[in-house]
Design a protein around this motif. Structure first.
Motif, short mmCIF file in Angstrom:
data_model
loop_
_atom_site.label_atom_id
_atom_site.label_comp_id
_atom_site.label_asym_id
_atom_site.label_seq_id
_atom_site.Cartn_x
_atom_site.Cartn_y
_atom_site.Cartn_z
N GLU A 351 5.72 -25.85 -21.06
CA GLU A 351 7.04 -25.17 -21.65
C GLU A 351 6.88 -25.24 -23.17
OE1 GLU A 351 10.39 -27.05 -20.48
OE2 GLU A 351 9.78 -27.85 -18.64
N CYS A 352 6.17 -26.55 -23.59
CA CYS A 352 6.23 -26.60 -25.24
C CYS A 352 5.01 -25.49 -25.78
CB CYS A 352 5.60 -27.98 -25.58
SG CYS A 352 6.82 -29.21 -25.06
N GLN A 353 3.90 -25.44 -24.95
CA GLN A 353 2.95 -24.15 -25.41
C GLN A 353 3.75 -22.94 -25.25
OE1 GLN A 353 -0.41 -24.71 -22.98
NE2 GLN A 353 -0.84 -27.03 -23.28
N GLN A 354 4.44 -22.49 -24.35
CA GLN A 354 5.02 -21.37 -24.19
C GLN A 354 6.00 -21.09 -25.43
OE1 GLN A 354 4.09 -19.04 -22.04
NE2 GLN A 354 5.71 -17.43 -22.59
N ARG A 355 6.99 -21.92 -25.66
CA ARG A 355 7.74 -22.02 -26.75
C ARG A 355 6.70 -21.49 -28.19
NH1 ARG A 355 11.22 -25.36 -24.18
NH2 ARG A 355 10.00 -27.44 -24.62
N LYS A 356 5.84 -22.18 -28.41
CA LYS A 356 4.65 -22.06 -29.48
C LYS A 356 4.38 -20.52 -29.44
CE LYS A 356 1.05 -24.52 -31.73
NZ LYS A 356 -0.25 -25.45 -31.28
N LYS A 357 4.06 -20.01 -28.25
CA LYS A 357 3.59 -18.80 -28.37
C LYS A 357 4.58 -17.59 -28.61
CE LYS A 357 -0.12 -19.55 -24.74
NZ LYS A 357 -0.64 -19.51 -23.40
N THR A 358 5.83 -17.94 -28.26
CA THR A 358 6.91 -16.83 -28.18
C THR A 358 7.91 -16.94 -29.58
OG1 THR A 358 8.25 -18.27 -26.63
CG2 THR A 358 6.81 -16.62 -25.84
N MET A 359 7.82 -18.30 -29.86
CA MET A 359 9.04 -18.47 -31.07
C MET A 359 8.62 -18.63 -32.68
SD MET A 359 11.68 -21.07 -28.92
CE MET A 359 12.96 -20.93 -30.25
N LYS A 360 7.68 -17.53 -32.73
CA LYS A 360 7.09 -17.58 -34.07
C LYS A 360 8.07 -16.67 -34.83
CE LYS A 360 2.42 -17.77 -32.48
NZ LYS A 360 2.12 -19.36 -32.87
#
Length: 459
Positions: A351-360
Motif C-alpha cells: 500500500e505504501c509503495q503504491q502511494r509512493k508511485k501515484t502521489m508525486k
C-alpha cells in the motif's frame, strides 16, 4: 615529566583526540594557541573570514563523516559571541563541535578589560558545557572532559575559554600518559527490545520513524536490516534523510510541514503504530501533534532521557543510543522471524509503495521563466547518486527536500532546527575540508548566500 606551555599541551591533546582540521580567525588573546598549532604543524588550519563562518565550517566538517569533531578557534570578546549561532545550531541538531576562545588575563577579568566578556555564561544555554579555564594545569584536563562530553549521550558542542596568561603558563604534562575517555552511550536491553517488538507485533499498519540519531550513531545499515527483517516501512525525518535510500522499497517518504512528500503524509495518516528511533518529534516533522498522534500507538527510542515525553507521551519510551537499540532489535526480530513469531506486513508495505508511485508532485513544467520544480527535476538528472547536498532554511531547502533524492547517510547535510541564514556556504566548505573528493551541491537562497558571502574567499 616534560615542561611546556599549557597551549602546547592543549595541541598535543587535540592531536590525541583525533583533531586534524581547525577553522578560525587569529587574534591577540588566542595567538599563543596559534603559535602552538604552527610549531606542531599537524593540524590543518582553514582561515575563515568571520568567526560565525568558522563555527559553521566546524559543523559541516563534523556532519560530513562519522567520528569527526570540528574545531573552531577565535579570540576574546566578539569572536566568542560570533560563535554563539554556531553553538546553537550544533546544539539543536546534536552535533559535536569544539569552540576554543581566547580571554583576557585572569587578573583583568571583571575589570572592564578590552574585549573581556563572560563568554562561558553567554554560551552555557547553547552548549553541553562552557568553561573558562582558570588554572593552567587544567587546560589538558578541561579538553579531555570536553571531548568526553561531546561524544557521550546526546552529542553536542562545548566551548573552552582560555585566558591568555593561562595559555602561556608552563605546566608539567606527559602526553604518553594521556588517553581519551570512553564515551557513555545508554543501550537498549533485550527485555526492552522484546517488549517493543511485542507491541509492534500487535499493529496492523506500523511505521518506523528514522531520526538523525541513527545517522549520528552511524547505524543506517542496521536500520535498513531491521526494516527488511520486519518488513515495516520507514519514514525518515529531515535530519534522518539518507538513512534509507530514497529508492528502497520500504522508504515510505517524509512527512510533516514543508519538507515532506505527499505520499509520506498520506502514509503517516493511514498508520496505526509508529516506532520512533533517534528522533525528537520536532514540529517540522509532526505538524499538528493532535493530528499526527490521532489513532496511533507510539514507541520512542532516544539517547536523551528528557527527550522522551517532551513533545507527547509515547506508549513506551526507551533511553538508548540508536545504534545500540537497532542492534538488539535486529537480533530479536531475526530470531522471531526465523521462528515464525513476527507478523507479516507485506500487504501494508505494498500500500505504501503504491502511494509512493501515484502521489508525486508535478515537476515537469515548460513555462518560462523556469519554475523551481523543473530546476530540481533537472538537478536529479544532472547530479550523481552519491552527491552531497548542503543547505539550511528557505524555499530552496524546502523544494530540495520535496523534489531531490538522497541515497546515503550524510549526503543530506541540513541545519534542521536552528536554521540560521548564512549557514550553507561555510558548512559546505567544512564538508569539503572533511572530504576533498566528494561532489557537493550547496542549496542557498539569496539572503542565506549574502549573510556569509565573505566565505567565498575561503572557497
Amino acid at each position: 615529566m616534560a615542561r611546556m606551555r599549557a597551549v602546547d599541551a592543549a595541541v598535543l591533546v587535540l592531536e590525541k583526540e583525533g583533531i586534524t582540521n581547525a577553522f578560525g580567525v587569529p587574534g591577540a588573546a588566542i595567538n599563543p594557541l596559534y603559535s602552538a598549532l604552527k610549531a606542531r604543524g599537524t593540524i590543518r588550519h582553514v582561515l575563515a573570514r568571520h568567526v560565525e563562518g568558522a563555527s559553521h565550517m566546524a559543523e559541516g566538517y563534523t556532519r560530513a563523516k562519522a567520528g569527526n569533531i570540528g574545531l573552531c578557534i577565535g579570540t576574546s570578546g566578539p569572536a566568542g559571541t560570533d560563535m554563539i549561532t554556531g553553538l546553537y545550531s550544533a546544539s539543536a541538531d546534536s552535533i559535536p563541535i569544539l569552540c576554543i576562545t581566547g580571554q583576557a588575563p585572569r587578573a583583568r577579568l571583571n575589570k572592564e578589560d578590552f574585549q573581556a566578556v563572560d563568554i562561558a555564561s553567554i554560551a552555557s544555554p547553547v552548549a553541553k558545557w562552557a568553561v573558562t579555564v582558570m588554572e593552567p594545569y587544567l587546560v589538558p584536563m578541561a579538553l579531555q572532559k570536553a571531548f568526553h562530553l561531546m561524544r557521550s549521550s546526546r552529542p553536542g558542542p562545548v566551548l573552552v575559554d582560555l585566558p591568555i596568561d593561562v595559555q602561556l603558563a608552563e605546566i608539567e604534562f606527559d602526553i604518553d600518559a594521556y588517553e581519551p575517555l570512553a564515551p557513555f552511550k545508554p543501550a537498549m536491553t533485550r527485555a526492552q527490545a522484546e517488549k517493543a517488538l511485542a507491541m509492534l507485533n500487535e499493529a496492523e499498519r506500523p511505521l518506523i520513524v528514522a531520526g538523525g540519531g541513527i545517522i549520528n550513531a552511524d547505524a543506517s545499515d542496521l536500520l535498513i536490516e531491521f526494516a527488511e527483517v520486519t518488513g515495516v516501512p520507514v519514514i525518515p525525518t529531515l535530519m534522518g534523510w539518507g538513512s534509507i535510500p530514497d529508492d528502497h522499497r520500504l522508504m515510505a517518504g517524509m512527512c510533516g510541514l514543508q519538507t515532506s512528500h505527499r505520499y509520506g503524509n498520506a502514509t503517516m495518516l493511514a498508520a496505526d503504530f509508529v516506532f520512533g528511533i533517534g528522533n525528537r518529534w520536532a514540529n517540522r516533522h509532526t505538524g499538528s501533534v493532535d493530528v499526527y498522534t490521532k489513532g496511533k500507538k507510539f514507541i520512542h527510542v532516544d539517547i536523551e532521557p528528557t527527550q522522551i515525553g517532551r513533545v507527547f507521551a509515547p506508549d513506551l519510551g526507551v533511553v538508548s543510543d540508536a545504534g545500540a537499540a537497532l542492534k538488539i532489535l535486529l537480533d530479536v526480530a531475526t530470531e522471531w522471524r526465523t521462528a515464525g513469531k513476527l507478523r507479516d506486513w507485506s500487504g501494508w508495505a505494498k500500500e505504501c509503495q503504491q502511494r509512493k508511485k501515484t502521489m508525486k508532485r508535478k515537476t515537469h513544467f515548460e513555462q518560462v521563466p523556469l519554475k523551481p520544480q523543473r530546476v530540481y527535476e533537472e538537478m536529479n538528472k544532472a547530479f550523481a547518486r552519491d552527491t552531497t547536498y548542503v543547505t539550511t532554511i528557505g524555499l530552496s531547502q524546502i523544494a530540495g527536500a520535496q523534489f531531490l533524492h538522497v541515497y546515503k547517510p550524510r549526503n543530506w547535510i541540513n541545519c534542521g532546527q536552528a536554521g540560521p541564514l548564512g549557514w550553507t556556504l561555510p558548512a559546505a566548505l567544512g564538508v569539503r575540508a572533511a572530504d576533498p573528493d566528494r561532489d557537493i551541491v550547496a542549496l542557498s537562497g539569496d539572503y542565506d548566500f549574502q549573510f556569509m558571502i565573505e566565505e567565498m574567499a575561503v572557497g
